[in-house]
Design a protein around this motif. Structure first.
Motif, PDB file in Angstrom:
ATOM      1  N   LEU A  91     -15.782 -36.441 -49.628  1.00 42.75           N
ATOM      2  CA  LEU A  91     -16.342 -35.083 -49.641  1.00 42.75           C
ATOM      3  C   LEU A  91     -15.888 -34.278 -48.439  1.00 42.75           C
ATOM      4  O   LEU A  91     -15.531 -33.102 -48.568  1.00 42.75           O
ATOM      5  N   GLU A  95     -13.536 -30.964 -48.622  1.00 42.82           N
ATOM      6  CA  GLU A  95     -14.013 -29.713 -48.027  1.00 42.82           C
ATOM      7  C   GLU A  95     -13.058 -29.212 -46.953  1.00 42.82           C
ATOM      8  O   GLU A  95     -12.799 -28.014 -46.838  1.00 42.82           O
ATOM      9  N   ILE A 101     -16.398 -28.073 -52.385  1.00 45.59           N
ATOM     10  CA  ILE A 101     -16.573 -29.379 -53.034  1.00 45.59           C
ATOM     11  C   ILE A 101     -16.864 -29.132 -54.511  1.00 45.59           C
ATOM     12  O   ILE A 101     -17.746 -28.325 -54.840  1.00 45.59           O
ATOM     13  N   TYR A 106     -20.416 -33.284 -56.018  1.00 43.81           N
ATOM     14  CA  TYR A 106     -21.589 -32.970 -55.219  1.00 43.81           C
ATOM     15  C   TYR A 106     -22.888 -33.377 -55.912  1.00 43.81           C
ATOM     16  O   TYR A 106     -23.818 -33.867 -55.275  1.00 43.81           O
TER      17      TYR A 106
END
Length: 129
Positions: A91, A95, A101, A106
């Motif tokens: 993640l 990002e 994301i 998520y």
């Protein structure tokens, strides 16, 4: 190996169907594999002649069992930690590179962490000696 695969598949299917189960499948998966790995370590442990005290107790038995339990707990929770850290790292990398994301990643943290942990624990319980 089939039993380990069945255990992993049941808990992965549970989280896949429920989508949000507050990490209950992961908890039960951890308990199941702590027991499976504990028993496997016990079967592969070399036999040791017991040394008895004056009271007739084997002093090394509890120590050996404690070491096996700590090893199995460490292996299981290590797999969970690696899976969780890998999810967080992916993640953060997405990002950093892309700026956002994707919603699928998520919103499905439980699913991804539990599924990857179940795969890692299947491999660990099947091939680790």
């Amino acid at each position: 190996m089939r039993i380990n695969m069945a255990i992993s598949a049941v808990f992965a299917a549970w989280i896949f169907i429920k989508r949000s189960a507050e990490y209950k499948p992961l908890q039960f998966l951890a308990f199941a594999f702590v027991y499976r790995i504990f028993e496997k370590l016990k079967s592969f442990e070399p036999s040791v002649s017991p040394t008895y005290t004056e009271d007739g107790e084997d002093t090394g038995r509890a120590l050996r069992m404690g070491k096996r339990l700590l090893r199995s707990l460490g292996l299981v929770f290590g797999c969970i930690a690696v899976s969780s850290l890998a999810y967080t790292g992916v993640l953060n990398l997405i990002e950093f590179v892309g700026g956002y994301i994707p919603a699928f990643l998520y919103n499905n943290q439980e699913l991804l962490v539990t599924a990857s942990t179940s795969i890692m624990l299947y491999v660990m319980a099947s091939y680790y000696r």
